[in-house]
Structure formats: structure tokens, C-alpha cells
Motif scaffolding. Sequence first.
Motif, PDB file in Angstrom:
ATOM      1  N   GLU A   1       0.821  -1.211   0.000  1.00  0.00           N
ATOM      2  CA  GLU A   1       0.000   0.000   0.000  1.00  0.00           C
ATOM      3  C   GLU A   1       0.852   1.256   0.000  1.00  0.00           C
ATOM      4  O   GLU A   1       0.357   2.341  -0.293  1.00  0.00           O
ATOM      5  N   SER A   2       2.121   1.094   0.367  1.00  0.00           N
ATOM      6  CA  SER A   2       3.014   2.250   0.416  1.00  0.00           C
ATOM      7  C   SER A   2       4.456   1.798   0.213  1.00  0.00           C
ATOM      8  O   SER A   2       4.792   0.639   0.447  1.00  0.00           O
ATOM      9  N   VAL A   3       5.285   2.763  -0.218  1.00  0.00           N
ATOM     10  CA  VAL A   3       6.698   2.498  -0.486  1.00  0.00           C
ATOM     11  C   VAL A   3       7.517   3.644   0.102  1.00  0.00           C
ATOM     12  O   VAL A   3       7.177   4.810  -0.082  1.00  0.00           O
ATOM     13  N   ALA A   4       8.580   3.287   0.801  1.00  0.00           N
ATOM     14  CA  ALA A   4       9.558   4.274   1.256  1.00  0.00           C
ATOM     15  C   ALA A   4      10.782   4.132   0.361  1.00  0.00           C
ATOM     16  O   ALA A   4      11.369   3.055   0.282  1.00  0.00           O
ATOM     17  N   VAL A   5      11.139   5.197  -0.329  1.00  0.00           N
ATOM     18  CA  VAL A   5      12.330   5.198  -1.182  1.00  0.00           C
ATOM     19  C   VAL A   5      13.465   5.784  -0.349  1.00  0.00           C
ATOM     20  O   VAL A   5      13.394   6.930   0.083  1.00  0.00           O
TER      21      VAL A   5
END
Length: 177
Positions: free
Chosen positions: A50-54
Motif C-alpha cells: 500500500e506504500s513504499v519508502a524510497v
Amino acid sequence: LGARRSPPLVPRRLRFAVGGRVLADGSELEALDEAAVEALAPRLRRAGVESVAVCFLHSHANKRHEERAATILRTLLPGVSVCCSGAVSPELREYERFSTATVNAYVQPLMSSYLKDAQAKLEQAGFRCPLLLMTSGGGLTDADTVAGLPVRLVESGPAGGVVLAENVAREVQADHV
């Protein structure tokens, strides 16, 4: 001593590396491997993220690689929240920056949904003022900003207590609080 480690917020199978390198002074040693970033999108979609941390090394000094990777992922993964460590916590130390960005990504979908719902209900009730929230630093910010950076609310309760105490002390003219 019998202490148990908490499971990581992001399991190892959902942590990826891509080519590209920025040095500590912000100069680019190696261009971002955009094809590698693009290749991650189907894997992330299949995993149901549902989410991505780059999070890239030295993004505090040069955010271009992170920002480009985020743009690619937002384009290929509509509806998935994407945040960059350099924007969430632009500080030198990678562990702290990566951890803060990961927590931000973890709570971002829920907080964004909650805040949109709260704003809609306030508007339906006739409120025409902006929804403001207290940050960890004791300041105020609008709901749209918080939807992208919810980690900035983590210590807002204690910060609010300090701000309230300061105002009460001023009102009652208490000098030594």
C-alpha cells in the motif's frame, strides 16, 4: 536476557536495491538505474503493498535519485503511497532517515484516509475552516501536508501539552514554570 526482537516493519523480501550512486558531497557517481526501478513495480504490485519508502544513501545531500525513483513508482503504481527519505527526514544519518521514512510510509495510507474522511465530515457539518493538526515540534500544519508526512505527528500529544502549559502559565502570570 530473553529479550525478543520485534519483527521489522518491512520484511527483507520487500526491501530492494537498485543501481545508482550519489556520494556524500551530493555528486553523482553513477546514474540511477531507472529500468531497475521500473522492474520493481510488478513485484510490489503482486506483493500488495500500500506504500513504499524510497531510501537511498546520501539523499540528504542530493535528492534527485530518490525523487526520480518515486516519480517512476507513482506512475507505475497508482494508488500506492510513495515517500522519499530525503523529504521525510533530510538528515545525515541513514539509519535514522530510513527508519523515519519507513514509519512514515507505514502509517501514510491509514492517516491519509482518516484525514480525508475527517475533512469531508467537517465540511458536511458546515465547517469552512481548514483542518489543522499539531506537529511534534508544537507547530500547526494543514491536513493535506500531514497526509504526506504523518510521521511529523508522532510526538504531537506531548508537544501540545507543553504549548498548553506555556499558554496557561502566561495567562496566570506564572514566571517559574
